[in-house]
Design a protein around this motif. Structure first.
Motif, PDB file in Angstrom:
ATOM      1  N   LEU A  40      10.504  22.300  48.076  1.00 32.66           N
ATOM      2  CA  LEU A  40      10.585  21.446  47.519  1.00 32.66           C
ATOM      3  C   LEU A  40      10.906  20.728  46.404  1.00 32.66           C
ATOM      4  CD1 LEU A  40       8.091  18.983  49.582  1.00 32.66           C
ATOM      5  CD2 LEU A  40      10.186  20.025  50.067  1.00 32.66           C
ATOM      6  N   LYS A  41      10.670  21.861  45.064  1.00 25.56           N
ATOM      7  CA  LYS A  41      10.587  21.589  43.722  1.00 25.56           C
ATOM      8  C   LYS A  41      11.987  22.294  43.670  1.00 25.56           C
ATOM      9  CE  LYS A  41       5.702  21.884  41.393  1.00 25.56           C
ATOM     10  NZ  LYS A  41       5.443  23.158  40.664  1.00 25.56           N
ATOM     11  N   LEU A  42      12.274  22.876  44.529  1.00 28.81           N
ATOM     12  CA  LEU A  42      13.598  23.540  44.206  1.00 28.81           C
ATOM     13  C   LEU A  42      15.044  22.639  44.800  1.00 28.81           C
ATOM     14  CD1 LEU A  42      16.083  25.800  44.094  1.00 28.81           C
ATOM     15  CD2 LEU A  42      15.438  26.427  46.656  1.00 28.81           C
ATOM     16  N   VAL A  43      14.040  22.010  45.414  1.00 32.29           N
ATOM     17  CA  VAL A  43      15.404  21.305  46.513  1.00 32.29           C
ATOM     18  C   VAL A  43      15.547  19.639  45.288  1.00 32.29           C
ATOM     19  CG1 VAL A  43      15.864  18.674  48.241  1.00 32.29           C
ATOM     20  CG2 VAL A  43      14.628  20.792  49.123  1.00 32.29           C
ATOM     21  N   ARG A  44      14.623  19.415  44.682  1.00 32.91           N
ATOM     22  CA  ARG A  44      14.657  18.375  43.680  1.00 32.91           C
ATOM     23  C   ARG A  44      14.970  18.128  42.146  1.00 32.91           C
ATOM     24  NH1 ARG A  44       9.114  17.138  45.367  1.00 32.91           N
ATOM     25  NH2 ARG A  44       8.114  18.471  44.351  1.00 32.91           N
ATOM     26  N   LYS A  45      15.787  19.517  42.122  1.00 30.34           N
ATOM     27  CA  LYS A  45      15.695  20.255  40.863  1.00 30.34           C
ATOM     28  C   LYS A  45      17.359  20.878  41.578  1.00 30.34           C
ATOM     29  CE  LYS A  45      14.037  24.156  38.305  1.00 30.34           C
ATOM     30  NZ  LYS A  45      13.648  24.876  38.027  1.00 30.34           N
ATOM     31  N   LEU A  46      17.858  20.577  42.524  1.00 29.65           N
ATOM     32  CA  LEU A  46      19.311  21.121  42.668  1.00 29.65           C
ATOM     33  C   LEU A  46      20.125  19.479  43.281  1.00 29.65           C
ATOM     34  CD1 LEU A  46      18.787  23.976  44.825  1.00 29.65           C
ATOM     35  CD2 LEU A  46      19.969  23.896  42.949  1.00 29.65           C
ATOM     36  N   GLY A  47      19.241  18.657  42.997  1.00 33.30           N
ATOM     37  CA  GLY A  47      20.121  17.040  42.818  1.00 33.30           C
ATOM     38  C   GLY A  47      20.713  16.996  40.718  1.00 33.30           C
ATOM     39  N   GLN A  48      20.230  17.690  41.029  1.00 32.35           N
ATOM     40  CA  GLN A  48      21.490  17.837  39.032  1.00 32.35           C
ATOM     41  C   GLN A  48      22.511  18.550  39.610  1.00 32.35           C
ATOM     42  OE1 GLN A  48      18.490  18.340  36.444  1.00 32.35           O
ATOM     43  NE2 GLN A  48      17.695  16.318  36.215  1.00 32.35           N
ATOM     44  N   LYS A  49      23.569  18.873  38.467  1.00 36.52           N
ATOM     45  CA  LYS A  49      24.211  19.078  38.909  1.00 36.52           C
ATOM     46  C   LYS A  49      24.324  20.332  38.235  1.00 36.52           C
ATOM     47  CE  LYS A  49      29.657  19.383  37.314  1.00 36.52           C
ATOM     48  NZ  LYS A  49      30.473  18.436  37.255  1.00 36.52           N
ATOM     49  N   LYS A  50      23.964  20.314  36.679  1.00 40.35           N
ATOM     50  CA  LYS A  50      23.402  21.243  36.157  1.00 40.35           C
ATOM     51  C   LYS A  50      22.754  22.620  36.716  1.00 40.35           C
ATOM     52  CE  LYS A  50      19.469  20.257  33.402  1.00 40.35           C
ATOM     53  NZ  LYS A  50      19.247  19.603  32.519  1.00 40.35           N
ATOM     54  N   HIS A  51      21.510  22.408  37.473  1.00 37.24           N
ATOM     55  CA  HIS A  51      21.093  23.778  38.248  1.00 37.24           C
ATOM     56  C   HIS A  51      21.672  23.630  39.622  1.00 37.24           C
ATOM     57  CE1 HIS A  51      17.330  22.857  35.949  1.00 37.24           C
ATOM     58  NE2 HIS A  51      17.531  21.243  35.858  1.00 37.24           N
ATOM     59  N   ARG A  52      23.226  23.513  40.165  1.00 32.34           N
ATOM     60  CA  ARG A  52      23.484  23.216  41.479  1.00 32.34           C
ATOM     61  C   ARG A  52      24.028  25.028  40.659  1.00 32.34           C
ATOM     62  NH1 ARG A  52      23.529  18.333  42.806  1.00 32.34           N
ATOM     63  NH2 ARG A  52      25.916  17.966  41.699  1.00 32.34           N
ATOM     64  N   ARG A  53      25.164  24.574  39.514  1.00 32.35           N
ATOM     65  CA  ARG A  53      26.135  25.267  38.813  1.00 32.35           C
ATOM     66  C   ARG A  53      25.055  26.334  38.495  1.00 32.35           C
ATOM     67  NH1 ARG A  53      31.449  23.721  39.903  1.00 32.35           N
ATOM     68  NH2 ARG A  53      31.981  21.476  39.501  1.00 32.35           N
ATOM     69  N   LYS A  54      23.846  26.977  38.427  1.00 29.72           N
ATOM     70  CA  LYS A  54      23.105  27.813  37.325  1.00 29.72           C
ATOM     71  C   LYS A  54      23.208  28.586  39.029  1.00 29.72           C
ATOM     72  CE  LYS A  54      19.519  28.755  33.821  1.00 29.72           C
ATOM     73  NZ  LYS A  54      18.352  27.783  33.331  1.00 29.72           N
ATOM     74  N   MET A  55      22.094  27.718  39.108  1.00 28.61           N
ATOM     75  CA  MET A  55      21.917  28.948  40.406  1.00 28.61           C
ATOM     76  C   MET A  55      22.861  29.131  41.024  1.00 28.61           C
ATOM     77  SD  MET A  55      18.366  26.031  40.496  1.00 28.61           S
ATOM     78  CE  MET A  55      16.674  27.175  40.521  1.00 28.61           C
ATOM     79  N   GLY A  56      23.722  28.707  41.182  1.00 30.93           N
ATOM     80  CA  GLY A  56      24.877  28.935  42.526  1.00 30.93           C
ATOM     81  C   GLY A  56      24.826  28.530  44.034  1.00 30.93           C
ATOM     82  N   LEU A  57      23.371  27.727  44.467  1.00 28.83           N
ATOM     83  CA  LEU A  57      23.021  26.987  45.652  1.00 28.83           C
ATOM     84  C   LEU A  57      23.085  25.488  45.446  1.00 28.83           C
ATOM     85  CD1 LEU A  57      19.441  28.027  44.962  1.00 28.83           C
ATOM     86  CD2 LEU A  57      21.099  29.145  46.818  1.00 28.83           C
ATOM     87  N   PHE A  58      23.469  24.914  46.730  1.00 35.57           N
ATOM     88  CA  PHE A  58      23.846  23.640  46.769  1.00 35.57           C
ATOM     89  C   PHE A  58      22.932  23.208  47.863  1.00 35.57           C
ATOM     90  CE2 PHE A  58      26.642  25.253  49.676  1.00 35.57           C
ATOM     91  CZ  PHE A  58      26.511  24.347  50.655  1.00 35.57           C
ATOM     92  N   VAL A  59      22.031  21.793  48.718  1.00 36.81           N
ATOM     93  CA  VAL A  59      21.596  21.391  49.180  1.00 36.81           C
ATOM     94  C   VAL A  59      22.093  20.460  50.031  1.00 36.81           C
ATOM     95  CG1 VAL A  59      19.759  19.529  49.716  1.00 36.81           C
ATOM     96  CG2 VAL A  59      19.886  21.301  47.292  1.00 36.81           C
ATOM     97  N   SER A  60      22.435  20.463  51.402  1.00 36.32           N
ATOM     98  CA  SER A  60      22.366  19.841  52.563  1.00 36.32           C
ATOM     99  C   SER A  60      21.663  18.781  53.168  1.00 36.32           C
ATOM    100  CB  SER A  60      23.877  20.755  53.368  1.00 36.32           C
ATOM    101  OG  SER A  60      22.625  21.538  54.792  1.00 36.32           O
ATOM    102  N   GLU A  61      22.004  17.580  53.533  1.00 43.76           N
ATOM    103  CA  GLU A  61      21.047  16.986  55.092  1.00 43.76           C
ATOM    104  C   GLU A  61      21.172  16.825  55.813  1.00 43.76           C
ATOM    105  OE1 GLU A  61      19.000  13.775  51.916  1.00 43.76           O
ATOM    106  OE2 GLU A  61      19.403  14.815  50.822  1.00 43.76           O
ATOM    107  N   GLY A  62      21.026  17.045  57.303  1.00 45.91           N
ATOM    108  CA  GLY A  62      20.906  16.613  58.598  1.00 45.91           C
ATOM    109  C   GLY A  62      20.670  17.197  59.147  1.00 45.91           C
ATOM    110  N   GLU A  63      20.666  17.473  60.799  1.00 48.84           N
ATOM    111  CA  GLU A  63      20.670  18.700  61.317  1.00 48.84           C
ATOM    112  C   GLU A  63      22.489  18.354  61.596  1.00 48.84           C
ATOM    113  OE1 GLU A  63      16.865  17.541  63.906  1.00 48.84           O
ATOM    114  OE2 GLU A  63      18.713  16.407  64.108  1.00 48.84           O
TER     115      GLU A  63
END
Length: 120
Positions: A10-33
């Motif tokens: 859950l902390k990771l999902v919150r962190k990935l809400g910021q662009k700098k963390h998405r770029r740094k980690m190479g991850l993104f979040v999707s929502e929905g089935e």
């Protein structure tokens, strides 16, 4: 079942809400089935798949209130996926026309770009 807001996923999902963390980690979040199903159907493996206990998609169950707490959709969500960014290698693209989009801030611009490319 995840029952604490201090859970690392859950902390990771919150962190990935910021662009700098998405770029740094190479991850993104999707929502929905629908998005989760599409990613899985395309053969992608999520880093995490957090699901409402009543979801039909298999993943790690999260208390509904906690899932809603990290969701960015106004109506909440039943599935949140954390995925690795995957980029196509330019030499692998064989189409005569190709468009790469990055950080498009207004989704309406995508339609304009597609119509312009189609006219070329």
């Amino acid at each position: 079942m995840i029952t604490s807001k201090e859970n690392e996923k859950l902390k990771l999902v919150r962190k990935l809400g910021q662009k700098k963390h998405r770029r740094k980690m190479g991850l993104f979040v999707s929502e929905g089935e629908d998005l989760a199903r599409a990613g899985l159907a395309a053969g992608h493996e999520p880093q995490a798949l957090l699901v409402h206990p009543e979801s039909e998609i298999a993943g790690e169950e999260v208390e509904p209130a906690l899932l809603d707490g990290v969701a960015t959709l106004a109506s909440g969500t039943r599935v949140i996926g954390v995925w690795s960014e995957t980029w196509a290698e330019p030499e692998l693209i064989t189409a005569q026309k190709c468009i790469f989009l990055d950080a498009v801030s207004d989704p309406g611009n995508i339609g304009t770009i597609i119509r312009t490319a189609d006219a070329l």
